[in-house]
Design an enzyme around this catalytic site. Structure first.
Site, PDB file in Angstrom:
ATOM      1  CG  ASP A 158     -10.596 -35.445  83.457  1.00 37.71           C
ATOM      2  OD1 ASP A 158     -10.605 -35.033  82.298  1.00 37.71           O
ATOM      3  OD2 ASP A 158     -10.277 -36.625  83.752  1.00 37.71           O
ATOM      4  CG  HIS A 186     -10.053 -39.701  81.377  1.00 34.16           C
ATOM      5  ND1 HIS A 186      -9.846 -38.368  81.635  1.00 34.16           N
ATOM      6  CD2 HIS A 186      -9.300 -39.979  80.286  1.00 34.16           C
ATOM      7  CE1 HIS A 186      -9.016 -37.868  80.750  1.00 34.16           C
ATOM      8  NE2 HIS A 186      -8.669 -38.829  79.911  1.00 34.16           N
TER       9      HIS A 186
HETATM   10  P1  NAX Z   1       2.479 -41.630  72.975  1.00 30.64           P
HETATM   11  O1  NAX Z   1       1.909 -42.233  71.734  1.00 30.64           O
HETATM   12  O2  NAX Z   1       3.405 -40.466  72.866  1.00 30.64           O
HETATM   13  O3  NAX Z   1       3.244 -42.740  73.809  1.00 30.64           O
HETATM   14  C1  NAX Z   1       2.689 -43.966  74.088  1.00 30.64           C
HETATM   15  C2  NAX Z   1       3.826 -44.936  74.287  1.00 30.64           C
HETATM   16  O4  NAX Z   1       3.263 -46.171  74.703  1.00 30.64           O
HETATM   17  C3  NAX Z   1       4.641 -45.199  73.027  1.00 30.64           C
HETATM   18  O5  NAX Z   1       6.010 -44.974  73.286  1.00 30.64           O
HETATM   19  C4  NAX Z   1       4.352 -46.673  72.715  1.00 30.64           C
HETATM   20  O6  NAX Z   1       5.473 -47.337  72.139  1.00 30.64           O
HETATM   21  C5  NAX Z   1       4.018 -47.194  74.109  1.00 30.64           C
HETATM   22  N1  NAX Z   1       3.253 -48.439  74.113  1.00 30.64           N
HETATM   23  C6  NAX Z   1       2.262 -48.826  73.274  1.00 30.64           C
HETATM   24  N2  NAX Z   1       1.833 -50.056  73.601  1.00 30.64           N
HETATM   25  C7  NAX Z   1       2.554 -50.437  74.682  1.00 30.64           C
HETATM   26  C8  NAX Z   1       2.613 -51.631  75.440  1.00 30.64           C
HETATM   27  N3  NAX Z   1       1.829 -52.661  75.158  1.00 30.64           N
HETATM   28  N4  NAX Z   1       3.490 -51.693  76.468  1.00 30.64           N
HETATM   29  C9  NAX Z   1       4.311 -50.657  76.756  1.00 30.64           C
HETATM   30  N5  NAX Z   1       4.317 -49.510  76.036  1.00 30.64           N
HETATM   31  C10 NAX Z   1       3.458 -49.413  75.013  1.00 30.64           C
HETATM   32  O7  NAX Z   1       1.220 -41.276  73.909  1.00 30.64           O
HETATM   33  P2  NAX Z   1       1.175 -40.334  75.190  1.00 30.64           P
HETATM   34  O8  NAX Z   1       0.908 -38.950  74.751  1.00 30.64           O
HETATM   35  O9  NAX Z   1       2.353 -40.592  76.044  1.00 30.64           O
HETATM   36  O10 NAX Z   1      -0.177 -40.870  75.877  1.00 30.64           O
HETATM   37  C11 NAX Z   1      -0.233 -42.161  76.454  1.00 30.64           C
HETATM   38  C12 NAX Z   1      -1.659 -42.512  76.817  1.00 30.64           C
HETATM   39  O11 NAX Z   1      -2.189 -41.589  77.769  1.00 30.64           O
HETATM   40  C13 NAX Z   1      -2.622 -42.467  75.628  1.00 30.64           C
HETATM   41  O12 NAX Z   1      -3.476 -43.598  75.706  1.00 30.64           O
HETATM   42  C14 NAX Z   1      -3.427 -41.214  75.910  1.00 30.64           C
HETATM   43  O13 NAX Z   1      -4.714 -41.279  75.323  1.00 30.64           O
HETATM   44  C15 NAX Z   1      -3.510 -41.245  77.405  1.00 30.64           C
HETATM   45  N6  NAX Z   1      -3.880 -39.997  78.083  1.00 30.64           N
HETATM   46  C16 NAX Z   1      -4.605 -40.093  79.218  1.00 30.64           C
HETATM   47  C17 NAX Z   1      -4.977 -38.989  79.946  1.00 30.64           C
HETATM   48  C18 NAX Z   1      -5.782 -39.120  81.212  1.00 30.64           C
HETATM   49  O14 NAX Z   1      -6.133 -38.088  81.788  1.00 30.64           O
HETATM   50  N7  NAX Z   1      -6.118 -40.317  81.692  1.00 30.64           N
HETATM   51  C19 NAX Z   1      -4.661 -37.626  79.466  1.00 30.64           C
HETATM   52  C20 NAX Z   1      -3.531 -37.597  78.501  1.00 30.64           C
HETATM   53  C21 NAX Z   1      -3.527 -38.705  77.495  1.00 30.64           C
HETATM   54  O15 NAX Z   1      -4.501 -38.431  76.519  1.00 30.64           O
END
Ligand code: NAX
Length: 324
Positions: A158, A186
């Site tokens: 952000d 956030h």
């Molecule tokens: P993806 O859906 O591409 O990847 C997430 C991965 O996490 C998947 O490979 C899944 O198998 C894995 N996963 C799920 N549960 C798990 C667990 N219990 N233990 C280990 N791995 C697990 O999402 P991606 O685009 O990589 O985003 C990941 C997270 O970042 C999401 O929650 C998203 O909302 C968040 N974000 C946060 C941001 C921030 O500024 N704080 C910005 C970007 C993003 O939106």
């Protein structure tokens, strides 16, 4: 040769992971003299994909990458880790409300918080997986050995977005923007505080139109995530990974007195309840140590914005009270 840092990343087979791991292995976070061992953590169905990512990491022949370990559970994945990126969580599905997401993802961070007790004694953690403030808070409450101050969450994306918008509008470079701090959650209630930001050393509000700052600038920064999803078809990944690198880089090396936006457990400053993981201006002093800047003066405008985002976080904590 410096001993390798153990760096654990959850959600390592996901979109953010696919950018983050390569930045880490290239030395962008911990420097070009610091070897690392990556501890990649996923859920069992994603282990096949993770194998492929690990093969690609091998194929880069990164000089600083001294090992890759993979685990399908946080207990194995976090063992002896010095630095932890909690990225993995479920993305928001169609028609899903923010509150559904909080309830859906919260339980993941109970087990991960407990598992962090098996990490190294100097472990430092950033939560990226959304809702990151509340997820980080759940993990913190479930870890019994890790000091609260080692739990942080990410608003650096952000901040970077806000700096880019100010620079673009003023026709300058992002290096001309200083003290652009994002406060609070956030989420869309975050407070990108332009009132203390400077552009080329002058207050942002003297350089740019106040109506634009309160209107379009605010809305653009707060809703940038949704705009990226609309344009790209999936959520911010490379920019999120880059912000996570910035966050952990600054915590590790220190910021030379500069304040950066980090969600950290509150020390009661600004009326934010103790231990709420809230984005404040933080001055990093290295090795994961930091101080909250506690003397920023606000008028009614800023105080109102801080109260709104604080109240939203208090509401989120209420939704997951059974997990802590
Ligand atoms: P993806 O859906 O591409 O990847 C997430 C991965 O996490 C998947 O490979 C899944 O198998 C894995 N996963 C799920 N549960 C798990 C667990 N219990 N233990 C280990 N791995 C697990 O999402 P991606 O685009 O990589 O985003 C990941 C997270 O970042 C999401 O929650 C998203 O909302 C968040 N974000 C946060 C941001 C921030 O500024 N704080 C910005 C970007 C993003 O939106």
């Amino acid at each position: 040769m410096t001993a390798p840092l153990r760096v654990a990343v959850t959600g390592a087979a996901g979109n953010i992971g696919y950018s983050l791991l390569f930045r880490l292995a290239a030395g962008d976070c911990y420097g070009k003299n610091q070897p690392i061992i990556l501890q990649l953590v996923e859920i069992p169905p994603a282990m096949g994909t993770l194998e492929g990512v690990a093969m690609e990491l091998d194929d880069c022949a990164f000089p600083l990458l001294h090992g890759i370990e993979m685990a399908d559970n946080p207990g194995g994945g976090f063992r002896d880790a010095n630095q932890v990126f909690l990225v993995g969580s479920k993305p928001r599905g169609p028609g899903m409300e923010r509150n559904d997401l909080i309830k859906e993802n919260g339980p993941i961070f109970v087990g991960q918080g407990k598992a962090l007790d098996g990490a190294a004694s100097d472990v430092f953690i950033v939560t990226v997986g959304n809702p990151c403030n509340t997820n980080g808070w759940i993990a913190m409450q479930n870890a019994s050995k890790v000091p609260n101050a080692r739990f942080t969450a990410m608003t650096r994306l952000d901040q970077n977005r806000a700096m880019a918008q100010l620079a673009k509008k003023a026709g300058v470079q992002t290096t001309d923007i200083e003290n652009m701090i994002v406060w609070g959650n956030h989420s869309s209630t975050q407070f990108p505080d332009f009132t203390h930001a400077t552009i080329g050393g002058k207050p942002a509000a003297d350089v740019l139109d106040r109506d634009w700052l309160e209107g379009e600038f605010f809305a653009t920064v707060q809703k940038r995530g949704a705009a990226i999803i609309k344009a790209r078809g999936s959520s911010s990944a490379a920019s999120a990974a880059s912000a996570a690198v910035d966050h952990m880089h600054d915590a590790w090396f220190g910021t030379d007195g500069r304040a950066v936006s980090m969600c950290v457990p509150s020390d009661g400053s600004y009326g934010v309840p103790n231990d709420m993981i809230f984005s404040f201006p933080c001055v990093c002093t290295g090795q994961g140590n930091y101080e909250i800047v506690s003397d920023v003066a606000f008028g009614d405008f800023g105080n109102g914005k801080i109260a709104t985002t604080r109240d939203e976080l208090a509401g989120e904590a209420g939704l997951v009270a059974d997990l802590v």
